[in-house]
Write a protein that holds these residues in place. Structure first.
Motif, PDB file in Angstrom:
ATOM      1  N   SER A 159      89.194  75.945  -1.241  1.00 48.97           N
ATOM      2  CA  SER A 159      89.744  76.995  -0.393  1.00 48.97           C
ATOM      3  C   SER A 159      90.690  77.883  -1.181  1.00 48.97           C
ATOM      4  CB  SER A 159      90.469  76.373   0.807  1.00 48.97           C
ATOM      5  OG  SER A 159      91.486  75.499   0.360  1.00 48.97           O
ATOM      6  N   SER A 221      82.436  79.610  -1.117  1.00 52.49           N
ATOM      7  CA  SER A 221      83.580  78.923  -0.540  1.00 52.49           C
ATOM      8  C   SER A 221      83.848  79.485   0.848  1.00 52.49           C
ATOM      9  CB  SER A 221      84.804  79.066  -1.437  1.00 52.49           C
ATOM     10  OG  SER A 221      84.547  78.515  -2.713  1.00 52.49           O
ATOM     11  N   GLU A 223      87.064  78.422   3.414  1.00 54.60           N
ATOM     12  CA  GLU A 223      88.383  78.564   4.026  1.00 54.60           C
ATOM     13  C   GLU A 223      89.293  79.492   3.219  1.00 54.60           C
ATOM     14  OE1 GLU A 223      90.926  75.269   6.114  1.00 54.60           O
ATOM     15  OE2 GLU A 223      91.543  75.389   4.010  1.00 54.60           O
TER      16      GLU A 223
END
Length: 504
Positions: A159, A221, A223
């Motif tokens: 993240s 990715s 978050e």
């Protein structure tokens, strides 16, 4: 395998230490080092020439570690892949890599050439500027994406955070309203992508963070969390979480909690930090809020407050003396306004009690010690965080919120670069911070928990010493060696593979 060989020149024999190896299956000399004449060698062994006539120290540890990190990210290769075929003796990628190196280490190029084997033209500022002007916006974006992919592959993806940094922090020539939203790794605050924007303009920071989040998700990715400072709420977004600061004065009910309501956060990572993890209404919505107290921040704010209070006291004394001596030539309203200006400093007006008598005007003042104690108890060392990341540990929230300060501190330590082109100079600065934070991340993985400043203090202490011995008939002999390493320096030497650059 090594051996001593002699070469006859002008009736004298000069000796060399030759290293042999096999090249394409055949024995070849792969390296040699000059030892001198027989007298030189005998003098060195017997001690007659043991004292050097002069010495010189050159940078080693910081330069070698930065250059090896730049190479391991293949920065020059990435740039040249974007630029395409080039006819120049020195590629644009090499020029950019060296510009990043010089921005990080702040060392004159003349002191880098003993470690960095690059053509002489690579160090010429005029050539470098012309080469870097080929980095137009489209190419800069492609380079950024490729470097981001290389960093994520190195640290394992994960993240990310979006942090708003004033452009003046990155580029001193920028105005105070320009900002750069940096997308950085959540682990280590390593810059991955950036987006310039106008702070306070029509486009909200949340929208800029959303665009960076989309760019990050395209790389695989998910978050992304936006970080904002106290009093500068980014606003909720369905695609981006947030961690931000709140003004302490907006939530007096939380300031009423005693120190006993807080618990230690993480003594190893965040020593001296305690926190109260609770909920409060923020902008009409129930949110998770965390009230933190730092012993380090408390002490720093106490010192700063004492200085501000002393300065205000001296100014009040000066005004009081002028009034008593009859040299003050303004009205009572103007005197009151001046008192207000003197005391209008954070927390000072809460503890300084003033009165201005009339006919004749006399100023009296004193410090309310009870109020001073209340200010220290309620405010010193405290920060108030708000987030929609309900599952994050408090330590992760604090680390995310502090990312901006770590980034600004790193940008501040960079050397200044040429004034133009400004966009390329900002790119070089961001790449320099990327390299620095990758290095700090690598050191942390090896068990060395160091800030960027501490890391470079250790690396900068590893120096190369050049010993110049007097001639005994042949050429003067030179010997190179490294300064003695401390245990942390020895470990960093291994982490960054500095043996490759060590003198032999």
């Amino acid at each position: 395998m090594g051996s001593i060989i002699g070469k006859r020149r002008g009736g004298r024999t000069y000796y060399y230490y030759a290293e042999s190896g096999r090249v394409n299956g055949r024995p070849r000399i792969v390296g040699q080092r000059y030892l001198g004449t027989a007298e030189d060698v005998a003098g060195s062994l017997g001690g007659s020439a043991a004292e050097p006539e002069r010495t010189r120290q050159l940078p080693f540890g910081d330069v070698a570690a930065v250059w090896r990190t730049i190479r391991s990210l293949d920065l020059a290769g990435i740039v040249d892949g974007v630029i395409g075929r080039q006819r120049s003796a020195v590629s644009v990628g090499t020029h950019l890599a060296l510009a990043v190196l010089e921005r990080v280490v702040g060392t004159d190029s003349g002191e880098l050439t003993h470690l960095i084997r690059a053509p002489e033209q690579a160090w010429e500022q005029g050539r470098s500027r012309r080469a870097l002007r080929r980095l137009d916006p489209e190419r800069r974006q492609r380079i950024e994406q490729a470097v981001s992919a290389a960093v994520r592959e190195r640290i394992g993806g994960g993240s990310a955070l979006v942090v708003d940094v004033p452009q003046a922090t990155i580029d001193a020539s920028a105005d105070g309203l320009s900002g750069s939203a940096l997308l950085v790794s959540r682990d280590g605050a390593i810059p991955l992508s950036s987006q310039d924007h106008r702070r306070g303009g029509d486009e909200r920071y949340a929208a800029v963070a959303g665009r960076l989040a989309e760019r990050h998700r395209a790389g695989g990715s998910a978050e992304v969390t936006a970080v904002f400072d106290a009093g500068a709420h980014a606003g909720p977004s369905p695609d981006v979480g947030f961690v931000g600061g709140l003004l302490l004065t907006d939530h007096p009910e939380l300031l009423a909690y005693t120190a006993g309501a807080r618990t230690a956060v993480d003594e190893r990572r965040l020593p001296g930090l305690t926190a109260l993890d609770t909920r409060a209404v923020v902008d009409g919505v129930s949110r998770r809020v965390v009230l933190t107290h730092s012993e380090t921040l408390h002490a720093a704010q106490a010192r700063g407050f004492a200085q501000a209070l002393n300065q205000a006291a001296r100014r009040l004394d000066g005004l009081a003396e002028a009034l008593a001596a009859g040299t003050y030539r303004h009205s009572r309203d103007q005197a009151l306004a001046e008192v207000a200006r003197i005391t209008r400093v954070r927390w000072v007006e809460r503890v300084l009690v003033t009165s201005l008598e009339a006919n004749p005007m006399r100023l009296r003042w004193h410090v309310d010690e009870a109020a001073r104690a209340r200010v220290a108890e309620e405010f010193f060392g405290k920060q108030l965080l708000v987030t929609d990341r309900d599952g994050w540990p408090v330590a992760e929230l604090v680390t995310a919120y502090r990312a901006r300060y770590h980034l600004e501190s790193t940008f501040a330590r960079l050397a200044e670069g040429p004034a133009e082109p400004a966009e390329v100079q900002r790119m070089i600065s961001v790449l320099a911070v990327t390299v620095l934070h990758v290095m700090r991340h690598e050191a942390e993985r090896a068990g060395l928990d160091l800030s960027v400043r501490e890391l470079f203090e250790q690396l900068g202490g590893i120096r190369e010493v050049v010993l110049r011995y007097p001639s005994t008939g042949g050429r003067p002999r030179t010997r190179r060696l490294l300064t003695e390493l401390t245990e942390p320096q020895r470990r960093l030497f291994e982490v960054f593979g500095l043996a490759e650059f060590a003198p032999r």
